[in-house]
Design an enzyme around this catalytic site. Sequence first.
Site, PDB file in Angstrom:
ATOM      1  N   GLY A  99     -16.691   0.391  -8.107  1.00  0.00           N
ATOM      2  CA  GLY A  99     -15.914   0.379  -9.507  1.00  0.00           C
ATOM      3  C   GLY A  99     -16.406   1.959  -9.805  1.00  0.00           C
TER       4      GLY A  99
ATOM      5  N   CYS B 203     -21.489  -0.671  -3.245  1.00  0.00           N
ATOM      6  CA  CYS B 203     -21.614   0.750  -4.260  1.00  0.00           C
ATOM      7  C   CYS B 203     -22.090   0.313  -5.556  1.00  0.00           C
ATOM      8  CB  CYS B 203     -19.992   1.351  -4.129  1.00  0.00           C
ATOM      9  SG  CYS B 203     -20.160   2.902  -4.890  1.00  0.00           S
ATOM     10  N   TYR B 204     -20.847   0.251  -6.628  1.00  0.00           N
ATOM     11  CA  TYR B 204     -21.517  -0.263  -7.923  1.00  0.00           C
ATOM     12  C   TYR B 204     -21.930  -1.731  -7.851  1.00  0.00           C
ATOM     13  CZ  TYR B 204     -21.096  -1.488 -12.826  1.00  0.00           C
ATOM     14  OH  TYR B 204     -21.443  -1.788 -14.062  1.00  0.00           O
TER      15      TYR B 204
ATOM     16  N   HIS C 255     -18.981   1.870   1.737  1.00  0.00           N
ATOM     17  CA  HIS C 255     -17.771   1.155   1.741  1.00  0.00           C
ATOM     18  C   HIS C 255     -17.738   0.492   3.047  1.00  0.00           C
ATOM     19  CE1 HIS C 255     -16.710   1.468  -2.497  1.00  0.00           C
ATOM     20  NE2 HIS C 255     -17.062   2.795  -2.517  1.00  0.00           N
TER      21      HIS C 255
ATOM     22  N   GLU D  56     -15.575  -1.728   3.975  1.00  0.00           N
ATOM     23  CA  GLU D  56     -14.130  -2.080   4.045  1.00  0.00           C
ATOM     24  C   GLU D  56     -13.188  -0.769   4.610  1.00  0.00           C
ATOM     25  OE1 GLU D  56     -14.533  -0.989  -0.226  1.00  0.00           O
ATOM     26  OE2 GLU D  56     -15.846  -1.671   1.449  1.00  0.00           O
TER      27      GLU D  56
ATOM     28  N   SER E 229      16.315 -12.216  -0.131  1.00  0.00           N
ATOM     29  CA  SER E 229      16.708 -10.702   0.117  1.00  0.00           C
ATOM     30  C   SER E 229      17.289 -10.417   1.350  1.00  0.00           C
ATOM     31  CB  SER E 229      15.421  -9.992  -0.219  1.00  0.00           C
ATOM     32  OG  SER E 229      14.389 -10.069   0.588  1.00  0.00           O
TER      33      SER E 229
ATOM     34  N   GLY F 283      14.732  -9.852   3.653  1.00  0.00           N
ATOM     35  CA  GLY F 283      13.405  -9.414   3.978  1.00  0.00           C
ATOM     36  C   GLY F 283      12.706 -10.365   4.762  1.00  0.00           C
ATOM     37  N   VAL F 284      11.292  -9.834   5.078  1.00  0.00           N
ATOM     38  CA  VAL F 284      10.464 -10.704   5.910  1.00  0.00           C
ATOM     39  C   VAL F 284       9.958 -11.543   4.963  1.00  0.00           C
ATOM     40  CG1 VAL F 284       8.121 -10.756   6.995  1.00  0.00           C
ATOM     41  CG2 VAL F 284       9.867  -9.022   7.637  1.00  0.00           C
ATOM     42  N   ASP F 285       9.428 -11.319   3.548  1.00  0.00           N
ATOM     43  CA  ASP F 285       8.696 -12.414   2.821  1.00  0.00           C
ATOM     44  C   ASP F 285       9.589 -13.463   2.367  1.00  0.00           C
ATOM     45  OD1 ASP F 285       6.787 -10.407   2.767  1.00  0.00           O
ATOM     46  OD2 ASP F 285       7.296  -9.359   0.918  1.00  0.00           O
ATOM     47  N   SER F 286      10.912 -13.083   1.767  1.00  0.00           N
ATOM     48  CA  SER F 286      11.829 -14.281   1.397  1.00  0.00           C
ATOM     49  C   SER F 286      12.091 -15.242   2.606  1.00  0.00           C
ATOM     50  CB  SER F 286      12.898 -13.887   0.519  1.00  0.00           C
ATOM     51  OG  SER F 286      13.800 -13.015   1.482  1.00  0.00           O
TER      52      SER F 286
ATOM     53  N   LYS G 192       0.488  -9.032   3.494  1.00  0.00           N
ATOM     54  CA  LYS G 192       1.802  -8.716   4.315  1.00  0.00           C
ATOM     55  C   LYS G 192       1.532  -9.186   5.650  1.00  0.00           C
ATOM     56  CE  LYS G 192       6.093  -7.020   4.534  1.00  0.00           C
ATOM     57  NZ  LYS G 192       7.410  -7.619   3.325  1.00  0.00           N
TER      58      LYS G 192
END
Length: 514
Positions: free
Chosen positions: A57, A84-85, A171, A173, A225, A227-230, A370
């Site tokens: 942070g 870190c923080y 970090h 990640e 839509s 798209g992939v998500d919907s 995603k």
Amino acid sequence: MTTSHEMILILDFGSQYTQLIARRVREAKVYCEIAPYNADLTAYAGRNVKGYILSGGPSSVRDDAAPRLDRSFFDGSVPVLGLCYGMQLIADLFGGELVASEHREYGRAEFAVTDGGALLKDMATRSQVWMSHGDSIVRLPEGFRILGRTGSLATAAIADDSRHLYGLQFHPEVHHTTEGVTVLRNFLFGICGMTGDWSAASLAEETIERIRAQVGDNKVVLALSGGVDSTVAAALLDRAIGDKLHAVFVNNGVLRKNEFAEVTEMLGTLGINLHPVDASELFLGRLAGVEDPEKKRKIIGATFIDVFEEAAEKIGDIRYLAQGTLYPDVIESVSFTGGPSVTIKSHHNVGGLKDRMKLKLVEPLRELFKDEVRELGRVLGLPDTFIRRHPFPGPGLAVRILGEVNAERCRLLGEVDAIFIEALHRHNIYDDIWQAFAVLLPVKAVGVMGDGRTYENVIALRAVTSVDGMTADWARVDHEILAEISNLIIRNVQGVNRVTYDISSKPPATIEWE
């Protein structure tokens, strides 16, 4: 909400990397969630929390207003890893001493393991790490030991095995930390004792059962839509409730070339109860003469709600509205500071429908990133070519046409975009690119074609590499490929005589132009 899986709870202290921590944990097949550091943790009392990660942070623990945890948080036996923080907070709460570093350490550093233990098991003796901090620990709390250091920092990793408390000043990640995955896996599997029971296959079955339990015999309407998500959401809902799902797919006139017909055919093949609505003339009519990008987005959003409501009324007796909300959308809606963020651009979604139509929400993807949605789509049998498609904005070509939007400009850009994407596939580089598209600029340029002078449209091609779209770099597409694409566009799309390539990164630019 997933309650049966073992999980890691990530407490967010405002780090720009918090989502990336979650992605790395999920990639290890371990379920995790992000909560503000000051969340009511009693909500997780019935969950199988096997460990906590405290994020970094921007604050200093030496500041009176710094975000803090109560000392009692650490009284349990569940392991805690501070990054870190988060590490500095642990040291401070347990009686260590911190001072402001002479120089804020930011960027690459060489980390040397001095006393690895369980956290740094199998980590190379020396490796590259990514630093971003302004304070340093100069005296450790009682019971802690130093695990490693950098050239300028004597205390870069710490541990108190008896209390299951660990900290890293770097970090793990980010990909700049070359051994970061090893360290995180050591914490997850070696220290927390996790088994890695999070998979797309198990998730599909659990989500289907949860949908059935939530909606019962009621109808669900889904705003599709294309798209992939919907589409993944539609496939999940179809498995769960069959024809009680009513997927409304609206042609807003600003879809990709042939997209309305192709998606309608694909979903029909899958047996999804689809309601296609061609409202392209209505959308384009309302967009006529509008050039401001925010006005375009608002017009498209409002028109979509009008069209969707009319379609839903024809279906009748609907109790639930399904949305393809993803986990990043959920995370970004929560801020422990309570402060508003700057609106870079508004997002086109079905916001407003729930209140106007008095519907309850079904969000089958709200726990997923995603890449996890794509994997779920594969498990559900969606075509891989569709699953791998690049992101496409809700307002579609309208925000890739700078200036006025009309049918002819949409046709022209659709043709250009199709040539660009097909070429990336043909050269086997489409999957190396996170997002690629064409933009129609609001200017014309002089050219020469044959023996005549032309004064025609200018196209910008955009291709970026990214992990999650939060930051992005322009893709280094081979010049010969770009030359081929430019020639194909100019030869085959009447009205274009100049093609440019966008070499801006995010930040300072955004990925989309509007």
